[in-house]
Design an enzyme around this catalytic site. Structure first.
Site, PDB file in Angstrom:
ATOM      1  N   GLN A  12       0.839  -1.212   0.000  1.00  0.00           N
ATOM      2  CA  GLN A  12       0.000   0.000   0.000  1.00  0.00           C
ATOM      3  C   GLN A  12       0.868   1.254   0.000  1.00  0.00           C
ATOM      4  OE1 GLN A  12      -2.356   0.769   3.511  1.00  0.00           O
ATOM      5  NE2 GLN A  12      -3.619   2.289   2.495  1.00  0.00           N
ATOM      6  N   ARG A  36       7.121 -10.505  -4.426  1.00  0.00           N
ATOM      7  CA  ARG A  36       6.239 -10.879  -5.545  1.00  0.00           C
ATOM      8  C   ARG A  36       6.404  -9.857  -6.661  1.00  0.00           C
ATOM      9  NH1 ARG A  36       1.071  -7.746  -4.478  1.00  0.00           N
ATOM     10  NH2 ARG A  36       1.671  -6.450  -2.738  1.00  0.00           N
ATOM     11  N   TYR A 140       2.099  -7.827  16.294  1.00  0.00           N
ATOM     12  CA  TYR A 140       2.513  -6.686  15.472  1.00  0.00           C
ATOM     13  C   TYR A 140       3.106  -5.593  16.363  1.00  0.00           C
ATOM     14  CZ  TYR A 140       1.843  -2.880  12.010  1.00  0.00           C
ATOM     15  OH  TYR A 140       2.008  -1.833  11.128  1.00  0.00           O
ATOM     16  N   LYS A 144       6.808  -4.005  16.516  1.00  0.00           N
ATOM     17  CA  LYS A 144       7.067  -2.589  16.256  1.00  0.00           C
ATOM     18  C   LYS A 144       7.884  -1.947  17.379  1.00  0.00           C
ATOM     19  CE  LYS A 144       5.345  -1.999  12.163  1.00  0.00           C
ATOM     20  NZ  LYS A 144       6.304  -1.965  11.038  1.00  0.00           N
TER      21      LYS A 144
HETATM   22  N1  NAD Z   1      -0.576   0.948   5.761  1.00  0.00           N
HETATM   23  C1  NAD Z   1      -0.731   1.411   6.995  1.00  0.00           C
HETATM   24  O1  NAD Z   1      -1.827   1.898   7.355  1.00  0.00           O
HETATM   25  C2  NAD Z   1       0.430   1.369   7.954  1.00  0.00           C
HETATM   26  C3  NAD Z   1       0.281   1.989   9.210  1.00  0.00           C
HETATM   27  C4  NAD Z   1       1.347   1.943  10.109  1.00  0.00           C
HETATM   28  C5  NAD Z   1       2.530   1.334   9.749  1.00  0.00           C
HETATM   29  N2  NAD Z   1       2.650   0.741   8.526  1.00  0.00           N
HETATM   30  C6  NAD Z   1       3.919   0.070   8.206  1.00  0.00           C
HETATM   31  O2  NAD Z   1       4.398   0.455   6.920  1.00  0.00           O
HETATM   32  C7  NAD Z   1       5.092  -0.636   6.313  1.00  0.00           C
HETATM   33  C8  NAD Z   1       4.478  -0.922   4.940  1.00  0.00           C
HETATM   34  O3  NAD Z   1       3.094  -1.147   5.112  1.00  0.00           O
HETATM   35  P1  NAD Z   1       2.088  -1.368   3.886  1.00  0.00           P
HETATM   36  O4  NAD Z   1       0.773  -0.881   4.336  1.00  0.00           O
HETATM   37  O5  NAD Z   1       2.659  -0.866   2.618  1.00  0.00           O
HETATM   38  O6  NAD Z   1       2.019  -2.965   3.884  1.00  0.00           O
HETATM   39  P2  NAD Z   1       1.462  -3.943   2.742  1.00  0.00           P
HETATM   40  O7  NAD Z   1       1.022  -5.181   3.425  1.00  0.00           O
HETATM   41  O8  NAD Z   1       0.519  -3.231   1.853  1.00  0.00           O
HETATM   42  O9  NAD Z   1       2.781  -4.245   1.909  1.00  0.00           O
HETATM   43  C9  NAD Z   1       3.833  -5.015   2.393  1.00  0.00           C
HETATM   44  C10 NAD Z   1       4.632  -5.530   1.223  1.00  0.00           C
HETATM   45  O10 NAD Z   1       5.672  -6.361   1.751  1.00  0.00           O
HETATM   46  C11 NAD Z   1       5.815  -7.480   0.887  1.00  0.00           C
HETATM   47  N3  NAD Z   1       6.427  -8.580   1.637  1.00  0.00           N
HETATM   48  C12 NAD Z   1       5.852  -9.403   2.550  1.00  0.00           C
HETATM   49  N4  NAD Z   1       6.745 -10.313   2.982  1.00  0.00           N
HETATM   50  C13 NAD Z   1       7.911 -10.044   2.347  1.00  0.00           C
HETATM   51  C14 NAD Z   1       9.204 -10.633   2.383  1.00  0.00           C
HETATM   52  N5  NAD Z   1       9.472 -11.695   3.155  1.00  0.00           N
HETATM   53  N6  NAD Z   1      10.166 -10.105   1.602  1.00  0.00           N
HETATM   54  C15 NAD Z   1       9.898  -9.025   0.806  1.00  0.00           C
HETATM   55  N7  NAD Z   1       8.696  -8.442   0.723  1.00  0.00           N
HETATM   56  C16 NAD Z   1       7.711  -8.950   1.490  1.00  0.00           C
HETATM   57  C17 NAD Z   1       4.410  -7.800   0.410  1.00  0.00           C
HETATM   58  O11 NAD Z   1       4.435  -8.545  -0.790  1.00  0.00           O
HETATM   59  C18 NAD Z   1       3.807  -6.404   0.260  1.00  0.00           C
HETATM   60  O12 NAD Z   1       3.938  -5.926  -1.072  1.00  0.00           O
HETATM   61  C19 NAD Z   1       4.984  -1.799   7.310  1.00  0.00           C
HETATM   62  O13 NAD Z   1       6.128  -1.804   8.131  1.00  0.00           O
HETATM   63  C20 NAD Z   1       3.775  -1.430   8.138  1.00  0.00           C
HETATM   64  O14 NAD Z   1       3.829  -2.028   9.418  1.00  0.00           O
HETATM   65  C21 NAD Z   1       1.621   0.740   7.633  1.00  0.00           C
END
Ligand code: NAD
Length: 317
Positions: A12, A36, A140, A144
């Site tokens: 995302q 992926r 989670y 964090k």
């Molecule tokens: N989206 C939110 O609302 C939000 C809020 C707070 C913190 N975060 C943090 O931001 C970061 C990114 O979040 P996001 O929302 O983009 O997550 P997401 O789930 O949309 O994307 C995560 C990506 O990581 C990839 N992934 C998973 N396992 C993997 C591996 N072993 N090796 C390589 N790639 C791998 C997935 O294919 C995916 O494309 C995370 O650390 C998340 O905790 C997100």
């Protein structure tokens, strides 16, 4: 000139961050990586398949492209992590320590996001301070908090320029959210456009912090470019734009779709996670130390989300 490797680049945040970084620093200077592939990704700039739990693979790609920065986004999010806690530990902690080791060995600047999930039931709930109790009760959250400490450790012990923010729930229309507790605040816009109605899995009156993606991307770039001498904190800064509960989104949507209907079917797992998180967090440290400021409130964001999602589904409002 910066040269940045992004992990989890198809998620995302990553899918929009990678495009934005390419606009600023040039396409060839931003290497997207993920476990992926999506068709068409390769046409926009360099892209490599990398599993962050494989430290050697990550090191080899970072070295080959001679990057100077890692933005580490690969992770399992809160709701998914509660379903698969051991897998979450392996990806969230294993991936993080690998990315930090690569940064140490190649002397790279480093960014990773923490989350409002790093707080827990004993944290003060309103205007949660930057420095406070952090005793989360989810896998989670445990990941964090440990991650924030680990990033601080690499800064103090090895002088690696690690920086991070605690993101609230992020709202966007480009890539779908990846299984977090605040995903309802994205789904509600899609369902408003498709069905003029939404059934919320989060209960009425449950407040959480939220932010529109453009503000989140600007925050990452601003923090990474900030003068390090001004940073008292590093990992991780509270940042937020909106504190809201489901009814607030419904009211904002009704300004454009007056007949929009909101109903509730509460999911106990995600509700419990939501209740362990703050109602609102205080972003003063981020504002003071590197000038954080959000441009979107709930009304401005709602107008734009409804327009963008309508365009995506070719629906006339
Ligand atoms: N989206 C939110 O609302 C939000 C809020 C707070 C913190 N975060 C943090 O931001 C970061 C990114 O979040 P996001 O929302 O983009 O997550 P997401 O789930 O949309 O994307 C995560 C990506 O990581 C990839 N992934 C998973 N396992 C993997 C591996 N072993 N090796 C390589 N790639 C791998 C997935 O294919 C995916 O494309 C995370 O650390 C998340 O905790 C997100």
């Amino acid at each position: 000139m910066k040269k940045i490797l992004v992990t989890g680049a198809l998620g995302q945040i990553g899918s929009e961050l990678t495009s934005k970084l390419r606009e600023i620093y040039g396409s060839d200077n931003v290497i997207g990586t993920d476990i992926r592939k999506i068709d068409g990704q390769q046409e926009q700039g360099p892209f490599e398949l990398v599993d962050v739990t494989d430290g050697k693979q990550l090191f080899d790609i970072a070295k080959r492209y001679e990057v100077d920065t890692i933005m580490h986004l690969a992770a399992l999010l809160s709701a998914k992590a509660e379903s698969f806690p051991k897998v979450a530990w392996d990806i969230n902690m294993g991936g993080l320590v690998n990315a930090l080791e690569v940064s140490k060995n190649l002397d790279l600047q480093f960014f990773t996001p923490s989350s409002i999930g790093a707080f827990g039931p004993t944290t003060p709930k309103d205007q949660t301070p930057q420095d406070t109790f952090q005793r989360p009760t989810t896998m989670y959250g445990v990941n964090k908090v440990a991650g924030e400490l680990l990033c601080d450790y690499y800064y103090h012990r090895f002088n690696i320029d690690t920086r991070g923010v605690r993101f609230p729930g992020l709202i966007s229309y480009v890539a779908p959210p990846g299984g977090g507790t605040t995903d309802y605040a994205v789904e509600i816009y899609y369902e408003a456009i498709k069905h003029n109605a939404y059934e919320s899995y989060i209960a009425e009156g449950t407040y959480m912090d939220m932010m529109y993606m453009p503000d989140a991307l600007n925050a990452i770039i601003k923090l990474m470019e900030a003068d390090p001498s001004r940073l008292v904190h590093r990992n991780a800064f509270n940042i937020s734009a909106i504190s809201a509960q489901p009814g607030d989104f419904a009211n904002a949507i009704r300004k454009h779709l007056p007949d929009f209907k909101l109903s509730y079917k509460v999911d106990p797992v995600r509700q419990q996670i939501a209740e362990s998180w703050p109602n609102s967090i205080d972003s003063a440290a981020a504002a003071n130390e590197w000038g954080f400021k959000a441009d979107y409130d709930i009304d401005r964001m709602t107008k734009e989300m409804l327009e963008k999602v309508s365009t995506k589904f070719n629906v006339k409002q």
